[in-house]
Design a protein around this motif. Sequence first.
Motif, PDB file in Angstrom:
ATOM      1  N   GLY A 252       0.805  -1.210   0.000  1.00  0.00           N
ATOM      2  CA  GLY A 252       0.000   0.000   0.000  1.00  0.00           C
ATOM      3  C   GLY A 252       0.839   1.261   0.000  1.00  0.00           C
TER       4      GLY A 252
ATOM      5  N   SER B  83       3.155   1.461  -3.306  1.00  0.00           N
ATOM      6  CA  SER B  83       2.387   1.734  -4.521  1.00  0.00           C
ATOM      7  C   SER B  83       2.105   3.231  -4.652  1.00  0.00           C
ATOM      8  CB  SER B  83       1.067   0.959  -4.513  1.00  0.00           C
ATOM      9  OG  SER B  83       1.284  -0.429  -4.604  1.00  0.00           O
ATOM     10  N   PHE B  84       1.920   3.895  -3.529  1.00  0.00           N
ATOM     11  CA  PHE B  84       1.673   5.340  -3.561  1.00  0.00           C
ATOM     12  C   PHE B  84       2.867   6.077  -4.158  1.00  0.00           C
ATOM     13  CE2 PHE B  84       1.878   9.584  -1.739  1.00  0.00           C
ATOM     14  CZ  PHE B  84       0.593  10.060  -1.967  1.00  0.00           C
TER      15      PHE B  84
ATOM     16  N   CYS C   4      -4.193   1.853  -2.702  1.00  0.00           N
ATOM     17  CA  CYS C   4      -3.201   1.936  -1.621  1.00  0.00           C
ATOM     18  C   CYS C   4      -3.895   1.955  -0.258  1.00  0.00           C
ATOM     19  CB  CYS C   4      -2.346   3.186  -1.789  1.00  0.00           C
ATOM     20  SG  CYS C   4      -1.399   3.259  -3.334  1.00  0.00           S
TER      21      CYS C   4
ATOM     22  N   TYR D 161      -4.777   5.596  -5.698  1.00  0.00           N
ATOM     23  CA  TYR D 161      -4.619   6.012  -4.312  1.00  0.00           C
ATOM     24  C   TYR D 161      -5.573   5.226  -3.405  1.00  0.00           C
ATOM     25  CZ  TYR D 161      -2.140   9.994  -6.377  1.00  0.00           C
ATOM     26  OH  TYR D 161      -1.272  10.779  -7.079  1.00  0.00           O
TER      27      TYR D 161
ATOM     28  N   VAL E 241       0.824  -0.493  -9.557  1.00  0.00           N
ATOM     29  CA  VAL E 241       0.790  -1.034  -8.194  1.00  0.00           C
ATOM     30  C   VAL E 241       2.025  -1.876  -7.927  1.00  0.00           C
ATOM     31  CG1 VAL E 241      -1.701  -0.958  -7.973  1.00  0.00           C
ATOM     32  CG2 VAL E 241      -0.621  -2.948  -9.014  1.00  0.00           C
TER      33      VAL E 241
END
Length: 754
Positions: free
Chosen positions: A184, A187-188, A607, A604, A209
């Motif tokens: 999470g 990936s951001f 995430c 987003y 991702v």
Amino acid sequence: LVPDRSSAATSPPRIPQAYNTHKPASESKNHIGCAMASSGTNTHEAGRPESLASNLVISQSPPVENTINDGKGDHNVLVVDFEQGEKDAKAEVPHAESEEVPEFNWSWLCMPRMPWSSSSQPSNFYGVNAKIPLPVALVMGFQHALSMMGGIITPPLLISGPLYGRLSTDETQYLLAVGLICSGILSFTQIYQLKFPRGWVLGTGFISVVGTSFVFVPMAQSHIKIMMTNDSPNSCSKDADCTMAWGGNAAPYVGIAIPGVTNVGQCNTVSGKCKYSGQEAYGAFLGTAMVCSFLQMFLSFVPRRILRRMLPNCVTGVCIMLLGLGLINSGFTNWGGGTFCSQHADKRQIVLSANVLPGDRSKSYVSKSPCINSNCVPNKGILSGVCTYTAATYNAASNTTSDKTVCNAFSSSPGAFPPTTDPYKSVQFCTGNGEVILPYGSANYIGLGICVFIMLVFIEMFGSPFMRNCQVIIALIFGYIIAAGTTKDGLKYVTSAKIDSAPWVTFCWVHTFPLSFSASSFVPVLIGYLICSIECLGDIIASAEASRVAESGPEFDARIQGGLLVDGVNSLISSLATSMPTTTYAQNNGVISLTKCASRRAGYCACFWLLLLGVIAKFSAIITTIPDCVLGGMTSYLFANVLVSGIKILARDLVDRRGRFIVVSAVMLGGGVAMSPNWVRNNLWLWDDPSNTTGLLFRDAVMLLLETPCTMGTVVALILHAILPYETKDQHELAEAARIAARDPGHGHGDEPK
């Protein structure tokens, strides 16, 4: 090339997609008519012409190339099908930030499809910067999170089990949680794209991702298994002195670590040293991965044409195919009941109490066990690791005296008792399926795994786009529900003890592992990062195509550089956070293409979902209660996808003799090791001098390379690619290569799904 003027007033001219309006006209030779749209043209985020060309609709039909002679030489002329352009007039243009976002077509997303009917009208396309409403973003992000869930939760389960790391249940649950948390957060960083001076960036700037890489799973398994056979610096005189103990590998101690009970044989009484624990071996792999991650950071600044020449399709395809082939073995062993019982399915457990004598004869008892004369003393006797012996004891309840010998051995082991007459009662049982303990390959286990596969087929036939995006995790949930509602002789496949004992909240570093560096794993992990770089390159190109952004030019080159750089940085951060190295996943490309939503807001939200599921420790506890047979049904399908992806890449390089020879040689050795690992493990290179640590280290490094299928095949392919001369292709081979390139638009991109 100029349309009929009579229709120009009512129908704007069309330009074919072959003109590639992502590139300036000066870069497109023989693209007659590109100059018509080049002057005064602005290009928005998706790289398509606005302004003067804003009324032009890109035709999806390929142009026809003819050769004409006007007396001044031959010229290539593109014949444009303007009628087809009219049909493509409704092609969607991605929505920019300033555009009003139309309402999402929920019925198309959620309604199932019937094999005999056509699907409903697809939704509009939402571009990278489209400001989609929060409910839409949450649903789209949930799809992305579910589509990658199977890939994130599988590696920790594969490396922490009773055959490899032998970690405790709490540690396994923690690794699952930290994998989701890292996915999470990291990936951001890939989606947001930080910009630095001199045009350098960190991240791609669209939905890319990040999840745990399967490339490192077989390397970690081999590394952990080899390291746990070597002595650590910790001194001991008995197994109870090894406080960082191995976890149990048989009932009732699976997932439990008790020094002196579950770690029989961990203390090497000859050298007086404890063998490495699973925690120490895993920490050494993380430390090695951290050091090697700088290679991928360096490769982010290498031009991609050089990367493609260093690692062509015949190398990366072999690695990915052999990676899938090796992992399918792990999936199928779980499907049959579990990895440990699969490895020991041909062994027999014999419990024998001999010479039961009346009264207390413990001081005068004469044993007839094969363990007499210290034959079963750990690390000394000829039956060390095969049989264990319990000296004669007096049983006051029965007023008898007897000793006990327990052998877990091949029936042909010299000196061991023969197997019992009832093979059903003497085989090694599988203990990873709740309370149900059966021999490996029992019909009950196979049937539960088949339920997962049946649901996969059902979703593919009737599932809505939403369900097909998440079909792997939905099929896993279906199999889990079936197992939870099924019993065997009153025993449950799913119990709640692990869920009840798990905390509600967790985060990184709740459990830690001692970091170190493993020289024997250095080269295999470096090869893993090379392959991850090419995978990441292909995934970024595929994501750019799915997101309908520019696929050439400085902006796209920056996305490539930023994506590769953040991939290496993410692996460093995830290893520091005690999770496995990560890579950019390709599952999101299919979600974008199917849902027609490339908005970063959806990324987003993905995430957010991953971080939320990771922090809630109860969710990880639920995953650890999934029976091995159900998990195996899902992972077998997942790993077969990896295998097919490698075959797809290899198909591009099988048009000449050189490419075929490289692939055949690499697959012969790597595939052979995948199907018969004992070819390497048994007697290829025995080491009898543990005091020679340098030689032992070199031996372990070579064995790790040889017994891991993907590294074995990749090394062979790299060597042959470096030394074999290129051949001049004849006209037939050139035509075949052109045909494959025309059929596969991703030719040379390495856009394989993981």
